[in-house]
Design an enzyme around this catalytic site. Structure first.
Site, PDB file in Angstrom:
ATOM      1  CE  LYS A 175      -0.366  -0.279   5.032  1.00 46.32           C
ATOM      2  NZ  LYS A 175      -1.211  -0.745   6.142  1.00 46.32           N
TER       3      LYS A 175
ATOM      4  NE  ARG B 181      -6.805   0.832  11.988  1.00 44.83           N
ATOM      5  CZ  ARG B 181      -5.610   0.742  11.425  1.00 44.83           C
ATOM      6  NH1 ARG B 181      -4.754   1.769  11.485  1.00 44.83           N
ATOM      7  NH2 ARG B 181      -5.248  -0.352  10.793  1.00 44.83           N
TER       8      ARG B 181
ATOM      9  CE1 TYR C  94      14.846  31.337   6.588  1.00 44.48           C
ATOM     10  CE2 TYR C  94      14.844  29.000   6.041  1.00 44.48           C
ATOM     11  CZ  TYR C  94      14.773  30.326   5.648  1.00 44.48           C
ATOM     12  OH  TYR C  94      14.624  30.622   4.328  1.00 44.48           O
TER      13      TYR C  94
ATOM     14  CG  MET D 174      11.290  23.946   0.773  1.00 44.90           C
ATOM     15  SD  MET D 174      10.445  25.135  -0.268  1.00 44.90           S
ATOM     16  CE  MET D 174       9.203  25.764   0.830  1.00 44.90           C
TER      17      MET D 174
HETATM   18  C1  LIG Z   1      -0.443  -1.900   6.596  1.00 47.72           C
HETATM   19  C2  LIG Z   1      -1.043  -3.183   7.033  1.00 47.72           C
HETATM   20  C3  LIG Z   1      -0.230  -4.277   7.313  1.00 47.72           C
HETATM   21  C4  LIG Z   1       1.283  -4.209   7.305  1.00 47.72           C
HETATM   22  O1  LIG Z   1       1.719  -3.639   8.521  1.00 47.72           O
HETATM   23  P1  LIG Z   1       3.274  -3.480   8.844  1.00 47.72           P
HETATM   24  O2  LIG Z   1       3.280  -2.942  10.227  1.00 47.72           O
HETATM   25  O3  LIG Z   1       3.812  -2.510   7.859  1.00 47.72           O
HETATM   26  O4  LIG Z   1       3.869  -4.819   8.716  1.00 47.72           O
HETATM   27  C5  LIG Z   1      -0.847  -5.474   7.633  1.00 47.72           C
HETATM   28  N1  LIG Z   1      -2.192  -5.570   7.674  1.00 47.72           N
HETATM   29  C6  LIG Z   1      -3.002  -4.526   7.430  1.00 47.72           C
HETATM   30  C7  LIG Z   1      -4.477  -4.709   7.514  1.00 47.72           C
HETATM   31  C8  LIG Z   1      -2.454  -3.292   7.108  1.00 47.72           C
HETATM   32  O5  LIG Z   1      -3.263  -2.259   6.856  1.00 47.72           O
END
Ligand SMILES: *Cc1c(COP(=O)(O)O)cnc(C)c1O
Length: 364
Positions: A35, A130, A256, A304
């Site tokens: 993802k 969640r 800065y 930046m």
């Molecule tokens: C992002 C995610 C993972 C992976 O989690 P990591 O901590 O990056 O290993 C696994 N299961 C779900 C449902 C996720 O959203």
């Protein structure tokens, strides 16, 4: 010449880390979680090194299409399921597995017309609060799904809130086990932290594990364990050149807000990397950095497009030297992204996902 900054994606490290995950859960199948554009690494860049996984897990239909376009015919899983009815059409067309976490998603499926029934993952909320059905409502959801002609096999998942911390996973595993005891279907519980930390928990390893962060070489439970402790290699390096050198006298300040004031005469290098490249502005003076592969520290505020590094004790370093902000230096030294994240008060995940699009990326 473009700005002298570069991110490097290390394909060997991705392969190594995937093998490491496999070793931690030898009996499980592995979803490579890609993802957020493979945690900022780029799906197209990492795909080939992760194709030894058993499936790819992600959130966006667009990302699923990209994986199919790369020629992947194996499982792809939408971890949050669909967001509206027409998403199901693409699930049918691309053969996606998708999570079902609420009644509305079952309603959408019930109205969906498909030739091929879908593989779904029914999600339980075992404590994260969640997504998912509460344990007491899980069986009814399963029964409802199971009655739909649109549904093929039903697998089961839950997600841990504390796999990386002292609470651990035991209570959630117990809740999940109890509520699913006699339901048929595959199970998936563990993210990276659970996969690496709870080797003895057979229930947490069945039947699919879902490592994300570990594949990219960041430790899921830093600082308790470092990436090195887990045998993980950084899959992303961020480096930039020193484009100016300054000599400070006692009392001179840098950047800065004059946040750093020299107590003695010292040399410092100005590095072509700033927060617009994805380096956190919240990193204070003292954040670790490698200069030509030797550990040093940042000075003053990150701006930046630039940040400043201490060249005290590094007489060879100067204009044109390479600063490794995280990852691997040319001499083989590494600076874990987790250390930089800690200095910024965050986690490696956020830094890798925030790599800015203006940074050129090379793949090695
Ligand atoms: C992002 C995610 C993972 C992976 O989690 P990591 O901590 O990056 O290993 C696994 N299961 C779900 C449902 C996720 O959203």
């Amino acid at each position: 010449m473009p700005r002298p900054i570069q991110a490097t994606i290390h394909l060997g490290a991705l392969r190594h880390n995937l093998a490491r995950a496999r070793h931690a859960a030898p009996d499980a199948q592995i979803w490579a979680v890609v993802k957020a554009n493979a945690y900022g690494h780029g799906i197209e860049r990492v795909f080939d090194s992760l194709r030894a996984a058993d499936g790819f897990a992600l959130l966006d239909l667009d990302e699923a299409s990209r994986i199919r376009a790369l020629g992947w015919r194996g499982p792809i899983w939408l971890l949050e399921g669909v967001f509206e009815t027409r998403d199901l059409e693409l699930c049918s067309r691309l053969g996606l597995w998708h999570t079902v976490h609420c009644d509305e998603q079952i309603d959408m499926l019930a109205l969906h017309k498909t030739h091929e029934p879908h593989r779904v993952f029914l999600k339980m909320n075992s404590g994260m609060n969640r997504l998912g059905f509460a344990p007491g409502r899980y069986r009814a959801a399963w029964t409802r799904l199971n009655a739909l002609p649109q549904v093929d096999e039903i697998s089961m998942l839950t997600h841990f809130s504390d796999a990386d911390g002292p609470l651990g996973i035991a209570a959630q595993v117990a809740r999940f086990e109890e509520a699913t005891r006699d339901l048929p279907g595959e199970r998936s519980l563990s993210n990276s932290a659970a996969t690496l930390r709870f080797g003895s928990d057979a229930a947490a390893k069945a039947d699919w594990v879902r490592p994300g962060i570990a594949l990219y070489g960041s430790s899921p439970d830093f600082p308790a364990q470092s990436a090195q402790d887990w045998g993980l290699q950084p899959a992303m390096s961020l480096s930039a050149r020193i484009i100016a050198v300054q000599h400070l006298q006692p009392g001179d300040s840098v950047g800065y807000g004059s946040q750093f004031v020299a107590e003695q005469a010292m040399r410092m290098g100005v590095v072509a990397c700033g927060y617009a490249d994805g380096y956190p502005r919240s990193c204070p003076t003292g954040t670790p950095v490698l200069v030509d592969g030797v550990r040093s520290r940042t000075l003053g505020r990150v701006s930046m497009d630039m940040l400043v590094v201490d060249l005290s004790g590094l007489p060879q370093a100067g204009l044109g030297s390479t600063a490794t902000l995280w990852g691997q230096a040319a001499n083989g030294a590494t600076l874990s992204i987790d250390e930089v994240a800690q200095a910024a008060g965050t986690v490696g995940y956020e830094l890798m996902c925030a790599l800015a699009s203006r940074v050129p990326v090379v793949v090695v």
